[in-house]
Design a protein around this motif. Structure first.
Motif, PDB file in Angstrom:
ATOM      1  N   LYS A  15     -12.789 -19.248  48.448  1.00  0.00           N
ATOM      2  CA  LYS A  15     -11.976 -19.180  47.232  1.00  0.00           C
ATOM      3  C   LYS A  15     -10.486 -19.335  47.529  1.00  0.00           C
ATOM      4  O   LYS A  15      -9.798 -20.111  46.860  1.00  0.00           O
ATOM      5  CB  LYS A  15     -12.217 -17.859  46.497  1.00  0.00           C
ATOM      6  CG  LYS A  15     -13.656 -17.646  46.048  1.00  0.00           C
ATOM      7  CD  LYS A  15     -13.858 -16.321  45.367  1.00  0.00           C
ATOM      8  CE  LYS A  15     -13.568 -15.106  46.209  1.00  0.00           C
ATOM      9  NZ  LYS A  15     -14.477 -14.892  47.345  1.00  0.00           N
ATOM     10  N   SER A  16      -9.979 -18.609  48.496  1.00  0.00           N
ATOM     11  CA  SER A  16      -8.549 -18.662  48.814  1.00  0.00           C
ATOM     12  C   SER A  16      -8.152 -20.042  49.320  1.00  0.00           C
ATOM     13  O   SER A  16      -7.104 -20.573  48.935  1.00  0.00           O
ATOM     14  CB  SER A  16      -8.188 -17.616  49.871  1.00  0.00           C
ATOM     15  OG  SER A  16      -8.465 -16.322  49.392  1.00  0.00           O
ATOM     16  N   THR A  17      -8.979 -20.605  50.161  1.00  0.00           N
ATOM     17  CA  THR A  17      -8.701 -21.941  50.681  1.00  0.00           C
ATOM     18  C   THR A  17      -8.655 -22.960  49.554  1.00  0.00           C
ATOM     19  O   THR A  17      -7.739 -23.783  49.480  1.00  0.00           O
ATOM     20  CB  THR A  17      -9.769 -22.344  51.723  1.00  0.00           C
ATOM     21  OG1 THR A  17      -9.728 -21.404  52.796  1.00  0.00           O
ATOM     22  CG2 THR A  17      -9.541 -23.745  52.251  1.00  0.00           C
ATOM     23  N   LEU A  18      -9.617 -22.884  48.645  1.00  0.00           N
ATOM     24  CA  LEU A  18      -9.638 -23.827  47.526  1.00  0.00           C
ATOM     25  C   LEU A  18      -8.431 -23.613  46.618  1.00  0.00           C
ATOM     26  O   LEU A  18      -7.793 -24.588  46.192  1.00  0.00           O
ATOM     27  CB  LEU A  18     -10.940 -23.689  46.734  1.00  0.00           C
ATOM     28  CG  LEU A  18     -11.078 -24.652  45.550  1.00  0.00           C
ATOM     29  CD1 LEU A  18     -11.052 -26.113  46.000  1.00  0.00           C
ATOM     30  CD2 LEU A  18     -12.365 -24.353  44.775  1.00  0.00           C
ATOM     31  N   ALA A  19      -8.098 -22.373  46.310  1.00  0.00           N
ATOM     32  CA  ALA A  19      -6.947 -22.098  45.438  1.00  0.00           C
ATOM     33  C   ALA A  19      -5.665 -22.667  46.039  1.00  0.00           C
ATOM     34  O   ALA A  19      -4.876 -23.312  45.338  1.00  0.00           O
ATOM     35  CB  ALA A  19      -6.815 -20.596  45.198  1.00  0.00           C
TER      36      ALA A  19
END
Length: 174
Positions: A15-19
């Motif tokens: 999630k953090s990487t995608l955001a």
């Protein structure tokens, strides 16, 4: 108008990487998951009484970030995930958290598949718990009639899928 995009999923689903990648791709900002900061600052996992404060802080940070957002605001988690964790770890969702979840709506919800290598960090649930959390998340999304798009695969595939949902970023001068 800024479109708010919730990025949800189990621990270590990317999630953090995608955001961060989406924010860079669209030239805007993203809001990191407050839960991580909470665990780092307090040196412990949250208890039931912490859940509403965690969700409120997440939403307050989203509201503050709207001033810097350009077209999109990418949110690494949402109060819905706090509710999912409350349901799993504490046996239910308290009424105040439920009201916050109902009030906080996003224009787009992206669900990160748990198909990337899982890396334990001592702060998140073990790998076998991730499947349980994902199942509870899908239950909550369905129960609340929240439409969502699954993103899976490596970072490039996830970005491409999100771009299909969100549209191509504007080029300079558009």
């Amino acid at each position: 108008m800024t479109r708010r995009v919730a990025i949800v999923g189990a621990a270590s689903a990317g999630k953090s990487t995608l955001a961060a990648r989406l924010a860079a791709h669209y030239g805007t900002v993203w809001v990191p998951e407050y839960l991580r900061e909470f665990v780092d600052v307090h040196g412990r996992m949250p208890v039931a009484a912490d859940q509403i404060a965690i969700a409120r802080t997440q939403v307050a940070r989203e509201q503050a970030a709207l001033a810097q957002a350009k077209g999109f605001l990418f949110c690494d988690t949402s109060p819905l995930m706090t509710a999912v964790y409350s349901r799993h770890y504490f046996g239910g969702i308290d009424s105040e958290l439920e009201r916050l979840v109902q009030r906080c709506r996003y224009d787009v919800t992206l669900v990160c598949a748990s198909d990337i290598p899982w890396e334990p960090d001592g702060q998140r649930e073990p790998l076998d718990e991730c499947a349980v959390i994902a199942g509870l998340l899908f239950d909550e999304l369905d129960k609340r009639n929240i439409s969502y798009t699954m993103v899976a695969g490596d970072a490039a595939r996830r970005l491409l899928k999100a771009e299909q949902v969100l549209g191509k970023p504007a080029t300079v001068g558009e």
